[in-house]
Design a protein around this motif. Structure first.
Motif, PDB file in Angstrom:
ATOM      1  N   THR A 110       5.625  -3.955  -6.443  1.00 14.09           N
ATOM      2  CA  THR A 110       6.600  -4.842  -5.881  1.00 14.09           C
ATOM      3  C   THR A 110       5.438  -5.711  -7.711  1.00 14.09           C
ATOM      4  O   THR A 110       6.447  -6.948  -8.060  1.00 14.09           O
ATOM      5  N   VAL A 111       4.929  -5.379  -8.105  1.00 10.51           N
ATOM      6  CA  VAL A 111       3.531  -6.407  -9.069  1.00 10.51           C
ATOM      7  C   VAL A 111       4.681  -5.016 -10.866  1.00 10.51           C
ATOM      8  O   VAL A 111       4.272  -5.523 -11.822  1.00 10.51           O
ATOM      9  N   ARG A 112       4.460  -3.572 -10.297  1.00 16.41           N
ATOM     10  CA  ARG A 112       5.041  -2.556 -11.274  1.00 16.41           C
ATOM     11  C   ARG A 112       5.274  -1.479 -10.619  1.00 16.41           C
ATOM     12  O   ARG A 112       4.849  -1.254  -9.573  1.00 16.41           O
ATOM     13  N   SER A 113       6.799  -1.594 -11.165  1.00 17.83           N
ATOM     14  CA  SER A 113       7.598   0.264 -10.208  1.00 17.83           C
ATOM     15  C   SER A 113       7.902   0.558 -11.567  1.00 17.83           C
ATOM     16  O   SER A 113       8.408   2.115 -11.241  1.00 17.83           O
ATOM     17  N   GLY A 114       7.866   0.135 -12.612  1.00 16.80           N
ATOM     18  CA  GLY A 114       8.693   0.848 -13.806  1.00 16.80           C
ATOM     19  C   GLY A 114       9.586   1.535 -13.925  1.00 16.80           C
ATOM     20  O   GLY A 114       9.624   2.658 -14.666  1.00 16.80           O
ATOM     21  N   TRP A 161       6.997  -7.952 -10.838  1.00 18.13           N
ATOM     22  CA  TRP A 161       7.632  -8.884 -11.544  1.00 18.13           C
ATOM     23  C   TRP A 161       6.728  -8.660 -12.795  1.00 18.13           C
ATOM     24  O   TRP A 161       6.804  -9.990 -13.514  1.00 18.13           O
ATOM     25  N   GLY A 162       5.231  -8.566 -12.503  1.00 17.82           N
ATOM     26  CA  GLY A 162       4.893  -8.439 -13.315  1.00 17.82           C
ATOM     27  C   GLY A 162       4.868  -7.593 -14.653  1.00 17.82           C
ATOM     28  O   GLY A 162       4.310  -7.898 -16.174  1.00 17.82           O
ATOM     29  N   ASN A 216      -0.002  -5.316 -17.035  1.00 17.88           N
ATOM     30  CA  ASN A 216      -0.474  -4.811 -15.833  1.00 17.88           C
ATOM     31  C   ASN A 216      -0.881  -3.957 -15.473  1.00 17.88           C
ATOM     32  O   ASN A 216      -0.127  -2.914 -15.829  1.00 17.88           O
ATOM     33  N   ASN A 217      -1.966  -4.184 -14.337  1.00 18.59           N
ATOM     34  CA  ASN A 217      -2.717  -2.151 -14.291  1.00 18.59           C
ATOM     35  C   ASN A 217      -2.529  -2.517 -12.415  1.00 18.59           C
ATOM     36  O   ASN A 217      -3.181  -1.461 -11.792  1.00 18.59           O
ATOM     37  N   ALA A 218      -1.325  -2.712 -11.855  1.00 22.37           N
ATOM     38  CA  ALA A 218      -0.991  -2.705 -10.780  1.00 22.37           C
ATOM     39  C   ALA A 218      -0.200  -1.405 -10.706  1.00 22.37           C
ATOM     40  O   ALA A 218       0.397  -0.936 -12.042  1.00 22.37           O
ATOM     41  N   ILE A 219      -0.014  -0.387  -9.519  1.00 27.55           N
ATOM     42  CA  ILE A 219       0.160   0.727  -9.049  1.00 27.55           C
ATOM     43  C   ILE A 219       0.623   1.064  -7.933  1.00 27.55           C
ATOM     44  O   ILE A 219       0.913   0.479  -7.512  1.00 27.55           O
ATOM     45  N   GLN A 226      -2.584  -9.368  -6.510  1.00 32.75           N
ATOM     46  CA  GLN A 226      -1.170  -9.682  -5.008  1.00 32.75           C
ATOM     47  C   GLN A 226      -0.944  -8.404  -4.100  1.00 32.75           C
ATOM     48  O   GLN A 226      -0.925  -7.154  -5.000  1.00 32.75           O
ATOM     49  N   PHE A 227      -1.977  -8.283  -3.188  1.00 33.95           N
ATOM     50  CA  PHE A 227      -1.191  -7.330  -2.478  1.00 33.95           C
ATOM     51  C   PHE A 227      -1.107  -7.295  -0.899  1.00 33.95           C
ATOM     52  O   PHE A 227      -1.471  -8.801  -0.466  1.00 33.95           O
ATOM     53  N   GLY A 228      -0.762  -6.364  -0.334  1.00 32.19           N
ATOM     54  CA  GLY A 228      -0.624  -6.493   1.510  1.00 32.19           C
ATOM     55  C   GLY A 228       1.168  -5.968   2.012  1.00 32.19           C
ATOM     56  O   GLY A 228       0.870  -5.749   2.585  1.00 32.19           O
ATOM     57  N   HIS A 229       1.822  -5.609   0.852  1.00 32.26           N
ATOM     58  CA  HIS A 229       2.786  -5.283   1.304  1.00 32.26           C
ATOM     59  C   HIS A 229       2.574  -3.323   2.447  1.00 32.26           C
ATOM     60  O   HIS A 229       3.200  -3.098   2.915  1.00 32.26           O
ATOM     61  N   ASN A 230       1.784  -2.804   1.254  1.00 33.46           N
ATOM     62  CA  ASN A 230       0.350  -1.241   2.274  1.00 33.46           C
ATOM     63  C   ASN A 230      -0.601  -1.774   3.099  1.00 33.46           C
ATOM     64  O   ASN A 230      -0.523  -0.195   3.236  1.00 33.46           O
ATOM     65  N   ASP A 231      -0.770  -2.442   3.170  1.00 32.41           N
ATOM     66  CA  ASP A 231      -2.147  -2.441   3.740  1.00 32.41           C
ATOM     67  C   ASP A 231      -1.654  -2.606   5.576  1.00 32.41           C
ATOM     68  O   ASP A 231      -3.149  -2.496   5.842  1.00 32.41           O
TER      69      ASP A 231
END
Length: 553
Positions: A329-333, A341-342, A358-361, A391-396
């Motif tokens: 949700t921060v980086r989908s490419g 959004w990132g 942006n180093n989200a994955i 920002q984490f939480g969707h997969n936790d």
């Protein structure tokens, strides 16, 4: 990126999906006076292959409109399933009719009206059974079948129609549909009836249908060598994973005794099971799926190998950097039209003054971003004057110990508790709490001289409307507690986006998503990036104000 279903995340199930739009055919039913007229969809684009659904009210309830009660009305799974399939490549045609059995769907003429729409290359999913145990002959509905799958039959004078009729076994009716579908050059699929909300005395186990219609459906599928979707067993496992209190939320609130007919969320759960069955049986081409599910509700796609995703470096090492870590949700490419959004944050900043990194994955949780070594690589680049957004939480919420969770789940809460998890290679890993991982990121970054801002997750598409419980309540609370305890700042991004969605309205919000409920498209990424900037501006001291552009993009 769908977390495994847990008691903490019922509403992370699913969504208010767009209603299926189709051309319609009207007819008058003749076997049930209570149904004066029904409108059924036809293939919207006849040149495309079609997935045609036949069955009872658990597939298509009433007029397929929730009785005007929105998400809390009664819905069949044949409606929400359409949003998981690419309707530029396949028609989804829900021709199920409430109140019917495998017998009366045929004898009332519904099957004869449906067959002309079945062509070579189509697929037809049948799900009957809930009404088949009714009386074989009465003056109300006369819809029951003979039990079993054998050749038995019984001649009756039908009290409802006044006609002579031969009634067959449940299995014989299913075989009749299979034969007709194959004769049209299409592929038949058998599904067991959806599970009922019935609990054993312990309140933990769900009562399966046992050796009746679910077992008979499986037997016919096996005998006829057709794909079988076990909505009975899979549904029971999903309910048990949730627990009684959470399962109640899948049924209409105004009908506490209802055990069969679900509300929208419940229909979405059942539609996920059907998608999982279609995937498991390799029924449809992979290209038609917009979302993929395993039987437990998790995304069945493999998690991308983090080693194959490069760590982004600052453009100008001399400048301070705004660094982001998180999930898709921060980086989908741009995968399947999804953007985080990132990826749309840079236009809000003067990039001559600050690097946007942006180093989200995608597919990561607070746990796996750390354990896979991604954090170590990001940390090497952090320096004094940088700012880290987390920002984490969707997969936790994935269940620890469940292979379907892909070893992503973290221990709930912010404490020191650990749980042992077995990795695919057989090794053991001590899993820390969500808060433990956040604290580690904060402490490590601060030790490098960076400032840290923790953000709660963006809300799902179905969790922003007024009157609904707020999305990610526990993760937001944990994030705020850890941020305060470790000297970081906190933005409740969940609420900022929720409030903005409410102002925008449902039509605009629907247009912001690339999939059913989680990932935004480019417009949604820009929309949410603006909310992140709003949150940054509200932080005490406005630490990033010197880097923001004067005008909003």
């Amino acid at each position: 990126m769908t977390p495994t279903l847990t008691r903490r995340a019922t509403a992370a199930l699913l969504l208010a999906l767009p209603l299926l739009q189709a051309q319609a055919q009207e007819f008058t039913a003749t076997t049930d006076p209570a149904r004066a007229q029904v409108t059924l969809p036809e293939p919207a684009r006849p040149e495309l292959p079609s997935l045609i659904l036949i069955g009872d009210s658990t597939v298509r309830n009433g007029r397929d409109d929730g009785q005007g009660k929105g998400g809390e009305g009664q819905w069949g799974w044949g409606n929400p399933i359409a949003a998981y399939l690419d309707q530029t490549k396949i028609n989804v045609v829900n021709r199920a009719v409430g109140g019917l059995s495998s017998r009366t769907y045929r004898t009332s003429g519904h099957w004869d009206r449906t067959k002309p729409f079945i062509k070579k290359g189509d697929w037809v999913v049948m799900q009957f059974g809930h009404n088949d145990a009714s009386p074989v002959n009465d003056n109300s509905r006369a819809r029951g079948v003979l039990r079993g799958t054998g050749p038995e039959k019984e001649d009756i004078d039908n009290q409802l129609t006044g006609k002579r009729e031969t009634v067959y076994t449940y299995g014989a009716y299913l075989r009749g549909y299979i034969a007709d579908i194959r004769a049209a050059g299409a592929t038949p699929v058998v599904a067991s009836p959806v599970i009922r909300k019935r609990w054993e005395a312990d309140g933990v186990k769900v009562t399966r249908a046992g050796g009746n219609f679910a077992a008979w459906a499986a037997e016919v599928a096996r005998q006829e060598n057709v794909a079988f979707i076990d909505l009975n067993e899979w549904g029971a496992l999903r309910y048990e994973a949730l627990g009684k209190a959470e399962v109640e939320k899948l049924f209409p609130a105004d009908a506490p005794q209802e055990t069969v007919h679900t509300n929208w969320l419940g229909a979405a759960v059942n539609s996920q099971l059907v998608i999982a069955g279609l995937i498991q049986n390799k029924v449809l081409p992979d290209a038609v799926y917009l979302r993929r599910f395993a039987p437990d509700g998790s995304d069945d796609r493999p998690v991308v190998d983090a080693r194959k995703v490069r760590v982004e470096a600052p453009r100008d090492p001399k400048l301070p950097s705004l660094v982001m870590i998180g999930d898709s949700t921060v980086r989908s490419g741009g995968q399947n039209g999804a953007w985080g959004w990132g990826e749309r944050l840079a236009p809000f900043f003067d990039t001559q003054k600050v690097n946007i990194v942006n180093n989200a994955i995608g597919g990561r949780s607070s746990r796996t971003f750390f354990t896979e070594g991604r954090w170590a690589s990001v940390l090497e680049q952090l320096k004094a004057g940088d700012t880290l957004l987390i920002q984490f939480g969707h997969n936790d919420g994935a269940r620890i110990g469940d292979p379907a969770g892909k070893n992503r789940g973290s221990v709930p809460g912010i404490g020191p508790e650990t749980v042992e998890d077995t990795l695919p290679d057989g090794s053991k890993q001590q899993v820390q709490s969500f808060g433990w991982y956040l604290a580690r990121y904060i402490d490590d970054a601060k030790a490098r001289g960076a400032k840290v801002v923790v953000l709660s997750p963006i809300p799902h598409k179905d969790r922003w409307q007024a009157g609904q419980p707020r999305d990610f309540e526990t993760y937001a609370a944990w994030g705020e507690q850890v941020a305060r305890a470790h000297g970081a700042q906190f933005i409740d991004l969940t609420l900022l986006v929720t409030e903005a969605y409410r102002s925008a309205g449902a039509e605009k919000v629907d247009a912001l998503f690339a999939d059913a409920r989680t990932h935004t498209n480019e417009a949604g990424a820009v929309f949410n990036a603006a909310r992140v900037v709003d949150g940054l501006k509200r932080l005490p001291g406005q630490p990033l104000q010197p880097f923001l552009k004067a005008a909003t993009p």
